[in-house]
Design an enzyme around this catalytic site. Structure first.
Site, PDB file in Angstrom:
ATOM      1  N   ASP A  17       0.805  -1.229   0.000  1.00  0.00           N
ATOM      2  CA  ASP A  17       0.000   0.000   0.000  1.00  0.00           C
ATOM      3  C   ASP A  17       0.835   1.276   0.000  1.00  0.00           C
ATOM      4  O   ASP A  17       0.440   2.290   0.579  1.00  0.00           O
ATOM      5  CB  ASP A  17      -0.981  -0.008   1.201  1.00  0.00           C
ATOM      6  CG  ASP A  17      -1.835  -1.249   1.223  1.00  0.00           C
ATOM      7  OD1 ASP A  17      -2.184  -1.741   0.136  1.00  0.00           O
ATOM      8  OD2 ASP A  17      -2.152  -1.743   2.324  1.00  0.00           O
ATOM      9  N   LYS A  20       1.742   2.043  -5.170  1.00  0.00           N
ATOM     10  CA  LYS A  20       2.299   1.478  -6.413  1.00  0.00           C
ATOM     11  C   LYS A  20       1.364   1.768  -7.598  1.00  0.00           C
ATOM     12  O   LYS A  20       1.815   2.136  -8.675  1.00  0.00           O
ATOM     13  CB  LYS A  20       2.487  -0.047  -6.271  1.00  0.00           C
ATOM     14  CG  LYS A  20       3.468  -0.442  -5.190  1.00  0.00           C
ATOM     15  CD  LYS A  20       3.551  -1.938  -5.005  1.00  0.00           C
ATOM     16  CE  LYS A  20       2.323  -2.553  -4.373  1.00  0.00           C
ATOM     17  NZ  LYS A  20       2.072  -2.177  -2.973  1.00  0.00           N
ATOM     18  N   HIS A  45      -5.019  -1.590  -5.666  1.00  0.00           N
ATOM     19  CA  HIS A  45      -4.209  -0.481  -6.176  1.00  0.00           C
ATOM     20  C   HIS A  45      -5.134   0.675  -6.559  1.00  0.00           C
ATOM     21  O   HIS A  45      -5.980   0.527  -7.439  1.00  0.00           O
ATOM     22  CB  HIS A  45      -3.362  -0.942  -7.361  1.00  0.00           C
ATOM     23  CG  HIS A  45      -2.329  -1.970  -6.969  1.00  0.00           C
ATOM     24  ND1 HIS A  45      -1.439  -2.533  -7.855  1.00  0.00           N
ATOM     25  CD2 HIS A  45      -2.029  -2.513  -5.767  1.00  0.00           C
ATOM     26  CE1 HIS A  45      -0.645  -3.383  -7.201  1.00  0.00           C
ATOM     27  NE2 HIS A  45      -1.004  -3.395  -5.932  1.00  0.00           N
ATOM     28  N   GLN A 224       1.908  -6.269  -3.371  1.00  0.00           N
ATOM     29  CA  GLN A 224       2.497  -6.470  -2.039  1.00  0.00           C
ATOM     30  C   GLN A 224       3.863  -5.763  -1.970  1.00  0.00           C
ATOM     31  O   GLN A 224       4.012  -4.734  -2.602  1.00  0.00           O
ATOM     32  CB  GLN A 224       2.587  -7.959  -1.681  1.00  0.00           C
ATOM     33  CG  GLN A 224       1.229  -8.623  -1.461  1.00  0.00           C
ATOM     34  CD  GLN A 224       0.537  -9.084  -2.720  1.00  0.00           C
ATOM     35  OE1 GLN A 224       1.127  -9.749  -3.552  1.00  0.00           O
ATOM     36  NE2 GLN A 224      -0.726  -8.756  -2.891  1.00  0.00           N
TER      37      GLN A 224
HETATM   38  P1  GDP Z   1      -0.830   0.244  -3.542  1.00  0.00           P
HETATM   39  O1  GDP Z   1      -1.419  -1.020  -3.049  1.00  0.00           O
HETATM   40  O2  GDP Z   1       0.649   0.311  -3.316  1.00  0.00           O
HETATM   41  O3  GDP Z   1      -1.189   0.572  -4.961  1.00  0.00           O
HETATM   42  O4  GDP Z   1      -1.456   1.405  -2.647  1.00  0.00           O
HETATM   43  P2  GDP Z   1      -3.006   1.546  -2.189  1.00  0.00           P
HETATM   44  O5  GDP Z   1      -3.800   2.085  -3.314  1.00  0.00           O
HETATM   45  O6  GDP Z   1      -3.488   0.323  -1.527  1.00  0.00           O
HETATM   46  O7  GDP Z   1      -2.848   2.604  -1.014  1.00  0.00           O
HETATM   47  C1  GDP Z   1      -2.287   3.852  -1.234  1.00  0.00           C
HETATM   48  C2  GDP Z   1      -3.310   4.911  -0.813  1.00  0.00           C
HETATM   49  O8  GDP Z   1      -2.672   6.167  -0.720  1.00  0.00           O
HETATM   50  C3  GDP Z   1      -4.417   5.112  -1.834  1.00  0.00           C
HETATM   51  O9  GDP Z   1      -5.593   5.492  -1.154  1.00  0.00           O
HETATM   52  C4  GDP Z   1      -3.907   6.242  -2.694  1.00  0.00           C
HETATM   53  O10 GDP Z   1      -4.950   6.990  -3.310  1.00  0.00           O
HETATM   54  C5  GDP Z   1      -3.204   7.082  -1.662  1.00  0.00           C
HETATM   55  N1  GDP Z   1      -2.040   7.830  -2.159  1.00  0.00           N
HETATM   56  C6  GDP Z   1      -1.036   7.404  -2.971  1.00  0.00           C
HETATM   57  N2  GDP Z   1      -0.097   8.369  -3.116  1.00  0.00           N
HETATM   58  C7  GDP Z   1      -0.527   9.434  -2.386  1.00  0.00           C
HETATM   59  C8  GDP Z   1       0.034  10.726  -2.111  1.00  0.00           C
HETATM   60  O11 GDP Z   1       1.111  11.113  -2.569  1.00  0.00           O
HETATM   61  N3  GDP Z   1      -0.696  11.524  -1.270  1.00  0.00           N
HETATM   62  C9  GDP Z   1      -1.896  11.139  -0.729  1.00  0.00           C
HETATM   63  N4  GDP Z   1      -2.535  11.970   0.081  1.00  0.00           N
HETATM   64  N5  GDP Z   1      -2.423   9.927  -0.973  1.00  0.00           N
HETATM   65  C10 GDP Z   1      -1.750   9.089  -1.789  1.00  0.00           C
HETATM   66  P1  IMO Z   2      -0.957  -4.250  -2.251  1.00  0.00           P
HETATM   67  O1  IMO Z   2      -0.528  -4.773  -3.611  1.00  0.00           O
HETATM   68  C1  IMO Z   2      -0.861  -4.757   2.050  1.00  0.00           C
HETATM   69  C2  IMO Z   2      -0.994  -8.875   3.590  1.00  0.00           C
HETATM   70  C3  IMO Z   2      -2.235  -9.272   4.350  1.00  0.00           C
HETATM   71  C4  IMO Z   2      -1.636 -10.282   5.325  1.00  0.00           C
HETATM   72  C5  IMO Z   2      -0.590 -10.987   4.474  1.00  0.00           C
HETATM   73  C6  IMO Z   2      -1.052 -12.298   3.866  1.00  0.00           C
HETATM   74  O2  IMO Z   2      -2.248  -3.541  -2.265  1.00  0.00           O
HETATM   75  O3  IMO Z   2       0.160  -3.506  -1.619  1.00  0.00           O
HETATM   76  P2  IMO Z   2      -2.703 -12.933   1.876  1.00  0.00           P
HETATM   77  O4  IMO Z   2      -4.149 -12.625   1.665  1.00  0.00           O
HETATM   78  O5  IMO Z   2      -1.829 -12.435   0.780  1.00  0.00           O
HETATM   79  O6  IMO Z   2      -2.461 -14.370   2.200  1.00  0.00           O
HETATM   80  O7  IMO Z   2      -2.303 -12.116   3.217  1.00  0.00           O
HETATM   81  O8  IMO Z   2      -0.259 -10.093   3.438  1.00  0.00           O
HETATM   82  N1  IMO Z   2      -1.233  -8.326   2.235  1.00  0.00           N
HETATM   83  C7  IMO Z   2      -1.142  -7.028   1.916  1.00  0.00           C
HETATM   84  N2  IMO Z   2      -0.908  -5.941   2.690  1.00  0.00           N
HETATM   85  N3  IMO Z   2      -1.019  -4.612   0.722  1.00  0.00           N
HETATM   86  C8  IMO Z   2      -1.218  -5.680  -0.066  1.00  0.00           C
HETATM   87  O9  IMO Z   2      -1.229  -5.602  -1.410  1.00  0.00           O
HETATM   88  C9  IMO Z   2      -1.341  -6.962   0.529  1.00  0.00           C
HETATM   89  N4  IMO Z   2      -1.565  -8.202   0.059  1.00  0.00           N
HETATM   90  C10 IMO Z   2      -1.486  -9.024   1.112  1.00  0.00           C
HETATM   91  O10 IMO Z   2      -2.817  -8.175   5.010  1.00  0.00           O
HETATM   92  O11 IMO Z   2      -0.983  -9.605   6.357  1.00  0.00           O
HETATM   93 MG    MG Z   3      -2.923  -1.680  -1.779  1.00  0.00          MG
END
Ligand code: GDP
Ligand code: IMO
Ligand code: MG
Length: 446
Positions: A17, A20, A45, A224
């Protein structure tokens, strides 16, 4: 053959998170192909474009550009029902999703309702030691994959093989143990039906990617992160696939020599969802404030994410195991208004100074983090459009991280929107005409 653009892997440098999806979306504009290569719909994502939010779980983050080819490569474990509903949701938002711009490997392993039921059941059985999985069946499908009894997407269109892979007796034993609701006939019929919907998207993605990588402009989108890697993460609190950059080549079926750059996405602070060590965690009111401000709730499960300070021990490790060549730092806007920012430089474990991640990451449960403190910034930076306009304190914070890791920062996130991504590498623009005029003036003057 020379490539006219680099092939880049984008990966999570912390615990998931990091942002990416939004970084891949930003870079996808210059890419020919975007590839998801591992993980499954445990990923979430998020992309924002002009106040419109898109959350992707299986479909690559290049899908918002109609001319980019999006590939789900062989390493991704696919729940075909989720794949089809994600396509439908995107189409309902006006996004083009056709077999022309989305290609799926027929060799992807299939997550069925059995895998999801096992995931839920096993988590319940772990009691206090639960991993905190996303309950999407990721662990169990990988068990079948490694045990060489998995179903692959191309099997859904082969009725006899499908029934051979899951015989009636096997299904009935799961049916009782995991309280499944569907009859065997229904289970098989639904898999065959969804298989027909998925079929037009199936391609030999390794062949396609070999050709695309020779040309260049292929972006591999990691899911991840380093600390969730099955072998290199904080085992057993990890996911069931490799998340390190080198895996992109392995599971996409292309040569590792095609990879030119590896960009690590780093959040300006750290978050973790699910169980596992978190030495720099901020608890109590301070943590709650950061969680709310950063909207740190899972994009897949909605669970609150634990939050903490940036951890250079973990980042040094991620830099090494991924082999990062550049960094994107996100969510710096969320740190505005915090008087002092802490940066963990090393741990103390059993009285010893520890600068490198211990081989057994679980030893970091006992770690005392040692911090240096940097002055924060008060300004709202979310409207800044040029990195050179960022307050000095932001630049100091970013430079400290970059220098410690020995990797350049190429992108900075000051908000979630596509246009809130700042590049630190300014394209050099030559105005040839005015240069000529200036040169002529100089000649006349002398
Ligand atoms: P990913 O799994 O790595 O793609 O990330 P996620 O989407 O799960 O979580 C990242 C969160 O942070 C999302 O809600 C994005 O919209 C938010 N986000 C990403 N970059 C920024 C940033 O530079 N500033 C703010 N405020 N939010 C961001
Ligand atoms: P993105 O791509 C954050 C974590 C789960 C748990 C562990 C194992 O959005 O960054 P699983 O369901 O894969 O067997 O869970 O991995 N986990 C993540 N945490 N971002 C993710 O993906 C995750 N995908 C799995 O919370 O701790
Ligand atoms: Mg994510």
């Amino acid at each position: 053959m020379m490539r006219n653009k680099p092939n880049v892997v984008v990966v999570g440098a912390q615990v998931g998170d990091e942002g990416k999806g939004r970084i891949v979306d930003y870079l996808a504009k210059q890419s020919n192909v975007v590839v998801r290569f591992q993980g499954g719909n445990n990923a979430g994502h998020t992309i924002w474009v002009n106040d419109k939010k898109t959350v992707l779980h299986l479909i690559p983050s290049g899908i918002l550009y109609p001319d980019v080819i999006n590939v789900i490569a062989t390493g991704v474990v696919v729940d075909p029902f989720v794949l089809i509903s994600e396509m439908d949701e995107l189409r309902a938002q006006g996004v083009k999703v056709t077999p022309e711009n989305l290609k799926v490997s027929g060799a992807c392993h299939v997550i069925t309702s059995i895998h999801k039921a096992i995931d839920v059941h096993e988590e319940a059985g772990r009691g206090k030691n639960k991993i905190g999985t996303t309950q999407r069946g990721i662990g169990p499908v990988n068990v079948d994959r490694v045990a060489r009894r998995g179903i692959r997407l191309y099997d859904l269109n082969k009725p006899a093989k499908l029934q051979q892979l899951i015989p009636r007796d096997t299904y009935l034993s799961y049916f009782q143990k995991y309280e499944l609701t569907k009859s065997y006939e229904q289970f098989i019929a639904e898999l065959q039906e969804i298989g027909k919907t998925v079929a037009p998207f199936l391609t030999d993605t390794a062949l396609l990617l070999d050709k695309a990588c020779r040309k260049g402009g292929v972006m591999f989108e990691g899911a991840q992160a380093a600390l969730l890697d099955i072998d290199h993460g904080s085992y057993p609190y990890v996911t069931s696939s490799h998340c390190v950059a080198g895996y992109a080549a392995v599971v996409s079926g292309v040569s590792p020599l095609y990879i030119d750059e590896i960009m690590g996405v780093v959040k300006g602070y750290t978050t973790r969802v699910g169980t596992g060590p978190f030495p720099t965690e901020i608890t109590g009111d301070e943590g709650e404030k950061l969680r709310q401000k950063g909207a740190e709730f899972g994009a897949t499960t909605g669970r609150p994410r634990k939050v903490g300070w940036i951890d250079l021990v973990a980042l040094r490790y991620a830099t090494r195991v991924h082999g990062l060549t550049s960094i994107a730092i996100t969510k710096l806007d969320i740190l505005s208004g915090i008087d002092e920012l802490k940066v963990c430089t090393h741990y103390t474990i059993n009285g010893e100074k520890v600068e490198e991640m211990p081989v057994d990451h679980m030893e970091t449960i006992e770690a005392i983090p040692n911090y240096i403190t940097l002055k924060g910034w008060k300004q709202d930076i979310s409207k800044v459009t040029d990195v050179w306009e960022l307050p000095n304190e932001v630049r100091d914070y970013v430079s400290l991280i970059s220098q410690d890791l020995g990797v350049e920062v190429h992108l900075v996130g000051v908000g979630p929107d596509r246009n809130q991504t700042l590049s630190t590498i300014k394209p050099v623009e030559f105005d040839i005409d005015s240069l000529l005029i200036e040169a002529q003036k100089e000649i006349k003057l002398t």
